[in-house]
Design a protein around this motif. Structure first.
Motif, PDB file in Angstrom:
ATOM      1  N   LEU A  47       0.830  -1.203   0.000  1.00  0.00           N
ATOM      2  CA  LEU A  47       0.000   0.000   0.000  1.00  0.00           C
ATOM      3  C   LEU A  47       0.867   1.256   0.000  1.00  0.00           C
ATOM      4  CD1 LEU A  47      -2.608  -1.048   2.706  1.00  0.00           C
ATOM      5  CD2 LEU A  47      -2.866  -1.153   0.221  1.00  0.00           C
ATOM      6  N   TYR A  48       0.363   2.311  -0.628  1.00  0.00           N
ATOM      7  CA  TYR A  48       1.043   3.598  -0.579  1.00  0.00           C
ATOM      8  C   TYR A  48       0.089   4.664  -0.055  1.00  0.00           C
ATOM      9  CZ  TYR A  48      -1.503   4.879  -4.810  1.00  0.00           C
ATOM     10  OH  TYR A  48      -2.503   5.142  -5.711  1.00  0.00           O
ATOM     11  N   ARG A  49       0.664   5.678   0.547  1.00  0.00           N
ATOM     12  CA  ARG A  49      -0.066   6.884   0.975  1.00  0.00           C
ATOM     13  C   ARG A  49       0.729   8.071   0.450  1.00  0.00           C
ATOM     14  NH1 ARG A  49      -4.110   6.002   4.199  1.00  0.00           N
ATOM     15  NH2 ARG A  49      -4.338   8.126   4.940  1.00  0.00           N
ATOM     16  N   LEU A  50       0.061   8.998  -0.203  1.00  0.00           N
ATOM     17  CA  LEU A  50       0.706  10.180  -0.742  1.00  0.00           C
ATOM     18  C   LEU A  50       0.040  11.437  -0.196  1.00  0.00           C
ATOM     19  CD1 LEU A  50       0.955   9.345  -4.563  1.00  0.00           C
ATOM     20  CD2 LEU A  50       2.771   9.201  -2.863  1.00  0.00           C
ATOM     21  N   THR A  51       0.834  12.458   0.026  1.00  0.00           N
ATOM     22  CA  THR A  51       0.323  13.794   0.300  1.00  0.00           C
ATOM     23  C   THR A  51       0.840  14.680  -0.827  1.00  0.00           C
ATOM     24  OG1 THR A  51       0.374  13.448   2.690  1.00  0.00           O
ATOM     25  CG2 THR A  51       0.266  15.731   1.918  1.00  0.00           C
ATOM     26  N   VAL A  52      -0.075  15.254  -1.587  1.00  0.00           N
ATOM     27  CA  VAL A  52       0.264  16.128  -2.707  1.00  0.00           C
ATOM     28  C   VAL A  52      -0.129  17.544  -2.311  1.00  0.00           C
ATOM     29  CG1 VAL A  52      -0.101  16.637  -5.141  1.00  0.00           C
ATOM     30  CG2 VAL A  52      -0.163  14.259  -4.352  1.00  0.00           C
ATOM     31  N   THR A  53       0.849  18.438  -2.291  1.00  0.00           N
ATOM     32  CA  THR A  53       0.602  19.838  -1.939  1.00  0.00           C
ATOM     33  C   THR A  53       0.919  20.703  -3.146  1.00  0.00           C
ATOM     34  OG1 THR A  53       1.254  19.374   0.344  1.00  0.00           O
ATOM     35  CG2 THR A  53       1.169  21.689  -0.322  1.00  0.00           C
ATOM     36  N   GLN A  54      -0.057  21.537  -3.532  1.00  0.00           N
ATOM     37  CA  GLN A  54       0.118  22.430  -4.673  1.00  0.00           C
ATOM     38  C   GLN A  54      -0.212  23.851  -4.225  1.00  0.00           C
ATOM     39  OE1 GLN A  54      -2.727  20.204  -6.867  1.00  0.00           O
ATOM     40  NE2 GLN A  54      -1.169  19.243  -8.127  1.00  0.00           N
ATOM     41  N   ILE A  55       0.615  24.810  -4.649  1.00  0.00           N
ATOM     42  CA  ILE A  55       0.417  26.197  -4.247  1.00  0.00           C
ATOM     43  C   ILE A  55       0.269  27.067  -5.499  1.00  0.00           C
ATOM     44  CG2 ILE A  55       1.404  28.180  -3.029  1.00  0.00           C
ATOM     45  CD1 ILE A  55       2.871  26.151  -1.236  1.00  0.00           C
ATOM     46  N   PHE A  56      -0.793  27.869  -5.509  1.00  0.00           N
ATOM     47  CA  PHE A  56      -1.098  28.796  -6.585  1.00  0.00           C
ATOM     48  C   PHE A  56      -1.268  30.193  -5.991  1.00  0.00           C
ATOM     49  CE2 PHE A  56      -2.792  24.649  -7.554  1.00  0.00           C
ATOM     50  CZ  PHE A  56      -2.465  24.437  -8.874  1.00  0.00           C
ATOM     51  N   VAL A  57      -1.212  31.228  -6.836  1.00  0.00           N
ATOM     52  CA  VAL A  57      -1.446  32.598  -6.391  1.00  0.00           C
ATOM     53  C   VAL A  57      -2.419  33.256  -7.355  1.00  0.00           C
ATOM     54  CG1 VAL A  57      -0.403  34.863  -5.978  1.00  0.00           C
ATOM     55  CG2 VAL A  57       0.848  32.797  -5.382  1.00  0.00           C
ATOM     56  N   ASN A  58      -3.430  33.965  -6.821  1.00  0.00           N
ATOM     57  CA  ASN A  58      -4.342  34.738  -7.661  1.00  0.00           C
ATOM     58  C   ASN A  58      -3.617  36.003  -8.096  1.00  0.00           C
ATOM     59  OD1 ASN A  58      -6.281  36.228  -8.916  1.00  0.00           O
ATOM     60  ND2 ASN A  58      -7.679  36.318  -7.184  1.00  0.00           N
ATOM     61  N   ALA A  59      -3.182  36.037  -9.338  1.00  0.00           N
ATOM     62  CA  ALA A  59      -2.424  37.166  -9.866  1.00  0.00           C
ATOM     63  C   ALA A  59      -3.329  38.273 -10.397  1.00  0.00           C
ATOM     64  CB  ALA A  59      -1.493  36.680 -10.974  1.00  0.00           C
ATOM     65  N   TYR A  60      -4.628  38.078 -10.338  1.00  0.00           N
ATOM     66  CA  TYR A  60      -5.565  39.069 -10.865  1.00  0.00           C
ATOM     67  C   TYR A  60      -6.009  40.039  -9.772  1.00  0.00           C
ATOM     68  CZ  TYR A  60      -5.478  35.914 -14.782  1.00  0.00           C
ATOM     69  OH  TYR A  60      -5.047  35.131 -15.822  1.00  0.00           O
ATOM     70  N   ALA A  61      -6.535  41.186 -10.182  1.00  0.00           N
ATOM     71  CA  ALA A  61      -6.916  42.249  -9.243  1.00  0.00           C
ATOM     72  C   ALA A  61      -8.379  42.141  -8.820  1.00  0.00           C
ATOM     73  CB  ALA A  61      -6.650  43.612  -9.885  1.00  0.00           C
ATOM     74  N   GLU A  62      -8.932  40.941  -8.809  1.00  0.00           N
ATOM     75  CA  GLU A  62     -10.331  40.750  -8.445  1.00  0.00           C
ATOM     76  C   GLU A  62     -10.550  39.356  -7.874  1.00  0.00           C
ATOM     77  OE1 GLU A  62     -12.331  39.480 -12.600  1.00  0.00           O
ATOM     78  OE2 GLU A  62     -11.280  41.406 -12.616  1.00  0.00           O
ATOM     79  N   LEU A  63     -11.711  39.167  -7.243  1.00  0.00           N
ATOM     80  CA  LEU A  63     -12.105  37.835  -6.786  1.00  0.00           C
ATOM     81  C   LEU A  63     -12.311  36.944  -8.001  1.00  0.00           C
ATOM     82  CD1 LEU A  63     -14.836  38.605  -4.103  1.00  0.00           C
ATOM     83  CD2 LEU A  63     -12.579  37.666  -3.688  1.00  0.00           C
ATOM     84  N   ILE A  64     -11.877  35.705  -7.903  1.00  0.00           N
ATOM     85  CA  ILE A  64     -12.068  34.777  -9.016  1.00  0.00           C
ATOM     86  C   ILE A  64     -12.487  33.407  -8.497  1.00  0.00           C
ATOM     87  CG2 ILE A  64     -10.422  35.908 -10.555  1.00  0.00           C
ATOM     88  CD1 ILE A  64      -8.437  33.674  -9.814  1.00  0.00           C
ATOM     89  N   GLU A  65     -12.988  32.588  -9.410  1.00  0.00           N
ATOM     90  CA  GLU A  65     -13.218  31.174  -9.154  1.00  0.00           C
ATOM     91  C   GLU A  65     -12.259  30.414 -10.060  1.00  0.00           C
ATOM     92  OE1 GLU A  65     -16.886  28.149  -8.743  1.00  0.00           O
ATOM     93  OE2 GLU A  65     -16.766  29.127 -10.685  1.00  0.00           O
TER      94      GLU A  65
END
Length: 152
Positions: A47-65
């Motif tokens: 068996l394996y267990r993974l933790t995947v961490t990804q980091i993003f930044v909202n580069a726009y000047a407004e709220l986004i989805e």
């Protein structure tokens, strides 16, 4: 007694941060580049267990989805979903799909930050994160587990 091995794979925040690692969060305004990727794993027996961490930044000047589509290994299951936007963090909870979508949509309409993780089809998942403030860092952490393939 089963063997256990830990391993970690990480991208850097150095020069590659400007261009990202090839992954991105899709938005109606464009893509948010992946700024950091870390994968930490543990193998115990078959068996394996993974933790995947990804980091993003909202580069726009407004709220986004933003929407992120990612593949999953065959027969893997997600055991934890954690989202951090700026200083606020939240843990995912398991709900029926219709109720989860309704809860997400209501939160977005009321101006709250929210996220939803759904299985689109076997081995393909989608995360939607809404009301991301301008300039905020978004950290998505998934824990998953599954069986290792056996040959011979």
């Amino acid at each position: 007694m089963a063997n256990s091995d830990d391993f970690t794979v990480m991208g850097t925040d150095g020069a590659d941060a400007e261009i990202g690692f090839g992954g991105s969060l899709e938005t109606v305004r464009g893509e948010l580049p992946l700024r950091r990727l870390a994968v930490k794993g543990r193998i115990t027996g078959l068996l394996y267990r993974l933790t995947v961490t990804q980091i993003f930044v909202n580069a726009y000047a407004e709220l986004i989805e933003a929407t992120y589509i990612f593949p999953m290994p065959a027969r893997a299951g997600i055991t934890r979903f954690h989202l951090q936007v700026g200083e606020q963090s939240s843990e995912g909870i398991l709900e029926e799909r219709g109720k989860a979508r309704e809860t997400y949509d209501q939160a977005i309409q009321h101006g709250y930050r929210a996220a939803i993780l759904e299985e689109e089809r076997p081995e393909v998942f989608t995360i939607r994160v809404g009301n991301l403030p301008a300039g905020e860092t978004v950290t998505v952490e998934l824990e998953l587990a599954g069986p290792l393939a056996v040959s011979d």
